[in-house]
Design a protein around this motif. Structure first.
Motif, short mmCIF file in Angstrom:
data_model
loop_
_atom_site.label_atom_id
_atom_site.label_comp_id
_atom_site.label_asym_id
_atom_site.label_seq_id
_atom_site.Cartn_x
_atom_site.Cartn_y
_atom_site.Cartn_z
N ARG A 142 0.81 -1.22 0.00
CA ARG A 142 0.00 0.00 0.00
C ARG A 142 0.85 1.28 0.00
O ARG A 142 0.32 2.37 0.12
CB ARG A 142 -0.94 0.00 1.21
CG ARG A 142 -1.99 -1.10 1.11
CD ARG A 142 -3.04 -0.99 2.18
NE ARG A 142 -4.16 -1.89 1.86
CZ ARG A 142 -5.42 -1.61 2.11
NH1 ARG A 142 -5.76 -0.46 2.66
NH2 ARG A 142 -6.37 -2.46 1.78
N GLU A 177 -8.53 -6.60 8.03
CA GLU A 177 -9.04 -6.57 6.66
C GLU A 177 -9.43 -5.16 6.26
O GLU A 177 -9.14 -4.71 5.15
CB GLU A 177 -10.24 -7.51 6.51
CG GLU A 177 -10.77 -7.57 5.08
CD GLU A 177 -11.83 -8.64 4.88
OE1 GLU A 177 -12.34 -8.75 3.74
OE2 GLU A 177 -12.16 -9.35 5.84
N GLY A 224 -6.46 -4.75 4.24
CA GLY A 224 -6.91 -5.69 3.21
C GLY A 224 -6.48 -7.12 3.46
O GLY A 224 -6.53 -7.95 2.54
N LYS A 240 -6.76 -10.91 4.62
CA LYS A 240 -7.84 -11.88 4.74
C LYS A 240 -7.30 -13.18 5.33
O LYS A 240 -6.12 -13.49 5.22
CB LYS A 240 -8.46 -12.17 3.37
CG LYS A 240 -9.07 -10.95 2.69
CD LYS A 240 -9.67 -11.33 1.35
CE LYS A 240 -10.23 -10.11 0.62
NZ LYS A 240 -11.38 -9.53 1.33
#
Length: 246
Positions: free
Chosen positions: A138, A225, A229, A231
């Motif tokens: 990110r 999450e 992000g 999972k």
């Protein structure tokens, strides 16, 4: 006549060459203070034996001690010592991988440690590496010229995580730490310590028993999450923890 000078490196190596002292140091990588009695039980040695070993480690600058009443508490002397112990553990595991755990309980504990754990005061294991990868993907963490938080990364800690980072002495804001189970780097330094402390304080991760292993909670899985992000972190931690000591 030949005079042999004292070699500090040899002194340090001798301190850590003993199996009992090495077990003490590895246990203290959870970042907490332990009593001498707790470490003695952990290593399976007599209290008097533990006391002798701890005195050597304190005099050698590996451990710091604090006394409260009849209790003697010890902890690793600081982040640099913790990094040294973790690096040595990683190197030793690469040179001579540990044999398979002898019992189901030991195997479950090993799985839990590999899934998520503390490395002194920051996250390690698959969780630590996954968080580091997510921060990098990110643009919040840079790894191209060594570990460093970007401006967006500093803003993410303040705005998204709700924690403002502040320098702590000479400790770097972000530092790479080699993960001995994943063979990759995870985030250490001030940012790594703050992130780990925040997850623990908010109940997003919890300790499994009294060791270093962690479990991601359901609220923590949702938060990770939403924030990064990530999972499936909850299921990975829970499955590994299922057979370990409660």
């Amino acid at each position: 006549m030949t005079v042999t000078a004292r070699v500090p490196l040899a002194d340090l190596a001798a301190l850590l060459a003993d199996g009992t002292r090495a077990r003490f140091c590895l246990a203290l990588l959870d970042g907490r203070a332990w009593t001498a009695g707790e470490l003695a039980r952990h290593a399976g040695v007599a209290a008097s034996t533990a006391s002798e070993h701890l005195s050597l480690l304190v005099r050698g600058g590996i451990l710091a001690e604090e006394r409260q009443g009849r209790h003697r508490y010890v902890r690793l002397a600081g982040p640099r010592v913790a990094q040294l112990i973790e690096d040595l553990a990683a190197h030793a595991d690469l040179a001579a991988p540990a044999p398979p755990p002898p019992t189901l309980r030991a195997a479950s504990s090993a799985r839990a440690m590999a899934a998520a754990r503390t490395c002194y005061d920051h996250l390690a294991g698959r969780l630590g590496v996954a968080v580091t990868d997510a921060l990098t993907a990110r643009g919040l963490l840079r790894q191209d010229t060594g570990f460093a938080l970007s401006d967006d990364g500093l803003a993410w800690f303040a705005a998204d995580l709700g924690v403002r980072l502040a320098p702590r002495g000479r400790r770097p804001m972000a530092k790479a730490c080699l993960d001995w189970t994943e063979r990759r780097h995870h985030l250490a330094g001030v940012a790594g310590a703050v992130l780990c402390a925040t997850l623990l304080e908010r109940g997003w991760v919890t300790r499994i028993g009294t060791g270093r292993a962690l479990r991601v909670t359901a609220p923590g899985a949702r938060a990770l999450e939403d924030l990064l992000g990530l999972k499936s972190v909850e299921s990975a931690g829970s499955e590994a923890a299922a057979g370990s000591r409660p």
